[in-house]
Design a protein around this motif. Structure first.
Motif, mmCIF file in Angstrom:
data_model
loop_
_atom_site.group_PDB
_atom_site.id
_atom_site.type_symbol
_atom_site.label_atom_id
_atom_site.label_comp_id
_atom_site.label_asym_id
_atom_site.label_seq_id
_atom_site.Cartn_x
_atom_site.Cartn_y
_atom_site.Cartn_z
ATOM 1 N N PRO A 170 0.827 -1.215 0.000
ATOM 2 C CA PRO A 170 0.000 0.000 0.000
ATOM 3 C C PRO A 170 0.860 1.263 0.000
ATOM 4 O O PRO A 170 1.931 1.306 0.616
ATOM 5 C CB PRO A 170 -0.811 -0.116 1.295
ATOM 6 C CG PRO A 170 -0.011 -1.022 2.167
ATOM 7 C CD PRO A 170 0.697 -1.981 1.253
ATOM 8 N N VAL A 171 0.394 2.293 -0.692
ATOM 9 C CA VAL A 171 1.110 3.558 -0.797
ATOM 10 C C VAL A 171 0.219 4.685 -0.270
ATOM 11 O O VAL A 171 -0.966 4.766 -0.623
ATOM 12 C CB VAL A 171 1.529 3.859 -2.250
ATOM 13 C CG1 VAL A 171 2.282 5.189 -2.325
ATOM 14 C CG2 VAL A 171 2.387 2.732 -2.812
ATOM 15 N N TYR A 172 0.795 5.553 0.551
ATOM 16 C CA TYR A 172 0.090 6.698 1.112
ATOM 17 C C TYR A 172 0.843 7.981 0.732
ATOM 18 O O TYR A 172 2.042 7.952 0.474
ATOM 19 C CB TYR A 172 -0.011 6.577 2.638
ATOM 20 C CG TYR A 172 -0.682 5.296 3.077
ATOM 21 C CD1 TYR A 172 -2.070 5.199 3.140
ATOM 22 C CD2 TYR A 172 0.072 4.172 3.400
ATOM 23 C CE1 TYR A 172 -2.687 4.012 3.517
ATOM 24 C CE2 TYR A 172 -0.533 2.987 3.775
ATOM 25 C CZ TYR A 172 -1.915 2.908 3.835
ATOM 26 O OH TYR A 172 -2.521 1.725 4.200
ATOM 27 N N PHE A 173 0.116 9.078 0.709
ATOM 28 C CA PHE A 173 0.716 10.362 0.343
ATOM 29 C C PHE A 173 0.615 11.329 1.507
ATOM 30 O O PHE A 173 -0.448 11.461 2.128
ATOM 31 C CB PHE A 173 0.014 10.944 -0.884
ATOM 32 C CG PHE A 173 0.649 12.205 -1.388
ATOM 33 C CD1 PHE A 173 1.740 12.152 -2.250
ATOM 34 C CD2 PHE A 173 0.177 13.448 -0.981
ATOM 35 C CE1 PHE A 173 2.341 13.318 -2.700
ATOM 36 C CE2 PHE A 173 0.777 14.609 -1.434
ATOM 37 C CZ PHE A 173 1.858 14.546 -2.294
ATOM 38 N N ALA A 176 -5.183 21.205 -5.310
ATOM 39 C CA ALA A 176 -5.835 20.627 -6.489
ATOM 40 C C ALA A 176 -5.050 19.428 -7.004
ATOM 41 O O ALA A 176 -5.627 18.399 -7.377
ATOM 42 C CB ALA A 176 -5.972 21.682 -7.584
ATOM 43 N N LEU A 177 -3.723 19.534 -6.995
ATOM 44 C CA LEU A 177 -2.903 18.398 -7.396
ATOM 45 C C LEU A 177 -3.072 17.244 -6.416
ATOM 46 O O LEU A 177 -3.182 16.081 -6.823
ATOM 47 C CB LEU A 177 -1.433 18.805 -7.473
ATOM 48 C CG LEU A 177 -0.454 17.657 -7.763
ATOM 49 C CD1 LEU A 177 -0.733 17.039 -9.130
ATOM 50 C CD2 LEU A 177 0.984 18.144 -7.676
ATOM 51 N N GLY A 178 -3.123 17.553 -5.128
ATOM 52 C CA GLY A 178 -3.322 16.508 -4.132
ATOM 53 C C GLY A 178 -4.623 15.760 -4.348
ATOM 54 O O GLY A 178 -4.661 14.526 -4.268
ATOM 55 N N ARG A 179 -5.685 16.497 -4.646
ATOM 56 C CA ARG A 179 -6.975 15.838 -4.903
ATOM 57 C C ARG A 179 -6.897 14.953 -6.144
ATOM 58 O O ARG A 179 -7.490 13.864 -6.183
ATOM 59 C CB ARG A 179 -8.079 16.880 -5.058
ATOM 60 C CG ARG A 179 -8.445 17.595 -3.766
ATOM 61 C CD ARG A 179 -9.710 18.414 -3.911
ATOM 62 N NE ARG A 179 -9.571 19.502 -4.874
ATOM 63 C CZ ARG A 179 -9.121 20.718 -4.556
ATOM 64 N NH1 ARG A 179 -8.758 20.988 -3.321
ATOM 65 N NH2 ARG A 179 -9.047 21.653 -5.485
ATOM 66 N N GLU A 180 -6.161 15.425 -7.168
ATOM 67 C CA GLU A 180 -6.001 14.606 -8.373
ATOM 68 C C GLU A 180 -5.265 13.305 -8.046
ATOM 69 O O GLU A 180 -5.671 12.220 -8.474
ATOM 70 C CB GLU A 180 -5.208 15.389 -9.424
ATOM 71 C CG GLU A 180 -4.898 14.580 -10.684
ATOM 72 C CD GLU A 180 -3.899 15.273 -11.586
ATOM 73 O OE1 GLU A 180 -3.200 14.564 -12.347
ATOM 74 O OE2 GLU A 180 -3.800 16.510 -11.542
ATOM 75 N N ILE A 181 -4.185 13.409 -7.273
ATOM 76 C CA ILE A 181 -3.431 12.216 -6.888
ATOM 77 C C ILE A 181 -4.318 11.254 -6.102
ATOM 78 O O ILE A 181 -4.217 10.033 -6.243
ATOM 79 C CB ILE A 181 -2.184 12.622 -6.060
ATOM 80 C CG1 ILE A 181 -1.188 13.369 -6.947
ATOM 81 C CG2 ILE A 181 -1.511 11.404 -5.425
ATOM 82 C CD1 ILE A 181 -0.054 14.019 -6.184
ATOM 83 N N GLY A 182 -5.197 11.815 -5.291
ATOM 84 C CA GLY A 182 -6.091 10.979 -4.486
ATOM 85 C C GLY A 182 -7.062 10.150 -5.303
ATOM 86 O O GLY A 182 -7.646 9.192 -4.784
ATOM 87 N N THR A 183 -7.236 10.483 -6.578
ATOM 88 C CA THR A 183 -8.125 9.700 -7.436
ATOM 89 C C THR A 183 -7.407 8.530 -8.111
ATOM 90 O O THR A 183 -8.049 7.695 -8.732
ATOM 91 C CB THR A 183 -8.747 10.591 -8.538
ATOM 92 O OG1 THR A 183 -7.717 11.047 -9.432
ATOM 93 C CG2 THR A 183 -9.461 11.789 -7.929
ATOM 94 N N TRP A 184 -6.083 8.495 -8.008
ATOM 95 C CA TRP A 184 -5.328 7.420 -8.643
ATOM 96 C C TRP A 184 -5.538 6.106 -7.901
ATOM 97 O O TRP A 184 -5.671 6.089 -6.664
ATOM 98 C CB TRP A 184 -3.844 7.730 -8.648
ATOM 99 C CG TRP A 184 -3.427 8.945 -9.404
ATOM 100 C CD1 TRP A 184 -4.214 9.783 -10.135
ATOM 101 C CD2 TRP A 184 -2.097 9.479 -9.484
ATOM 102 N NE1 TRP A 184 -3.469 10.802 -10.668
ATOM 103 C CE2 TRP A 184 -2.165 10.646 -10.301
ATOM 104 C CE3 TRP A 184 -0.864 9.086 -8.968
ATOM 105 C CZ2 TRP A 184 -1.036 11.412 -10.582
ATOM 106 C CZ3 TRP A 184 0.249 9.842 -9.247
ATOM 107 C CH2 TRP A 184 0.167 10.988 -10.039
ATOM 108 N N ASP A 185 -5.518 5.018 -8.639
ATOM 109 C CA ASP A 185 -5.561 3.700 -8.012
ATOM 110 C C ASP A 185 -4.225 3.421 -7.317
ATOM 111 O O ASP A 185 -3.160 3.707 -7.862
ATOM 112 C CB ASP A 185 -5.808 2.616 -9.061
ATOM 113 C CG ASP A 185 -7.221 2.655 -9.623
ATOM 114 O OD1 ASP A 185 -8.123 3.156 -8.914
ATOM 115 O OD2 ASP A 185 -7.415 2.194 -10.766
ATOM 116 N N GLY A 186 -4.309 2.885 -6.117
ATOM 117 C CA GLY A 186 -3.104 2.426 -5.448
ATOM 118 C C GLY A 186 -2.467 3.412 -4.499
ATOM 119 O O GLY A 186 -1.424 3.110 -3.909
#
Length: 310
Positions: free
Chosen positions: A233-236, A256-266
């Motif tokens: 598992p990967v967390y940001f 806004a970039l953080g929210r975009e990353i949050g939509t990625w699988d994994g």
């Protein structure tokens, strides 16, 4: 034949001795630097010391990212709170996201972390491919250790840089222990954390424009995909910023970039927004001081606890 006639027997003996000394130097020195014959630069030393910690990453929470990670998170605090070993593999912005990607891939080839936390200051998203080539750190690492990276192919200048650095005379910074052995020993004892030694000076101007590069975002996406393929598992985690260092527009763009990353699988975000803290918790505009690092570590541990609890 004329060359043989021009060079005297003493000259030939000298050339042979130089060749043999160089061969011994290359064979017996660290792949990235001239150590132990020559002290490395602080950026090369950081990568060398963090690679030495890979052996301790099995079943551990692995923190990886830029220098805000190395200076801003204390593995001992996280381990105490979560009851899971923790290793800080944070390096420097000059290594770039592609470097963090390659270092983590190197780790996951032989070890299985319990989790990976990508820890970044927003500035880490800015370097592009041209910037990575100017820094030179990534190319030297890939050549020194025979690594590959899908976003960066080392060139002749990287090879030149590697040879130059290996032969460069350096005086290792006193603030990092005065020698590579002392620096590496400190990082080994703290599982990769290094306390900041500067005193915070308020910036004259707030940062106003946050822009991320495709080079960096693609490297992060590959890092996540590789760990996901290994079942890790990967967390940001955003590193906090001083309240007096950035304007609202900068924060809005980073979020806004953080929210975009949050939509990625994994990958899972552990914060709703990029935090801004009182300047008294910082040593520089990008690094927390020891008190700030302790607070940051406790908050991250609390966020991780529901996911790593046995």
């Amino acid at each position: 034949m004329k060359l043989f006639a021009v060079i005297s027997p003493v000259g030939w003996i000298t050339l042979v001795c130089i060749f043999l000394m160089e061969a011994v130097f290359l064979a017996r020195s660290e792949s990235l630097a001239g150590f132990p014959f020559l002290q490395p630069t602080s950026d090369d030393a950081t990568v060398m010391a963090k690679r030495a910690l890979i052996r301790r990453t099995d079943g551990a929470i692995v923190l990886i990212g830029d220098s805000s990670c190395m200076f801003g998170l204390i593995p001992g605090i996280i381990q105490e709170a979560t009851r899971v070993p923790c290793i800080n593999l944070g390096t420097l912005l000059s290594f770039t996201m592609a470097g963090y990607e390659s270092l983590l891939e190197e780790t996951e080839e032989t070890h299985v972390p319990a989790a990976v936390v990508v820890v970044l200051n927003p500035r880490a998203f800015q370097p592009d491919l041209a910037g990575a080539r100017r820094f030179g750190m990534l190319g030297r690492y890939l050549l020194a250790y025979g690594r590959g990276n899908r976003g960066y192919a080392p060139g002749f200048k990287d090879f030149q840089s590697l040879l130059f650095r290996k032969h460069q005379l350096n005086s290792f910074p006193e603030e990092f222990g005065g020698s590579f052995d002392a620096f590496a020993g400190e990082l080994d004892s703290t599982a990769g954390y290094f306390p900041e030694f500067h005193r915070y000076l308020a910036p004259k101007n707030r940062e106003t424009g946050f822009v991320s590069s495709d080079f960096t975002r693609n490297a992060l996406a590959r890092l996540v995909a590789h760990s996901r393929s290994k079942g890790i598992p990967v967390y940001f985690w955003w590193s906090p910023l001083p309240q007096d260092a950035v304007d609202p527009g900068y924060l809005s763009a980073a979020n806004a970039l953080g929210r975009e990353i949050g939509t990625w699988d994994g990958i899972k975000l552990l914060q709703d927004t990029l935090p801004t803290w009182h300047p008294g918790l910082f040593a520089t505009v990008t690094h927390l001081n020891a008190r700030g690092a302790e607070a940051n570590s406790r908050i991250l541990a609390g966020k991780l606890l529901p996911f790593v609890r046995h």
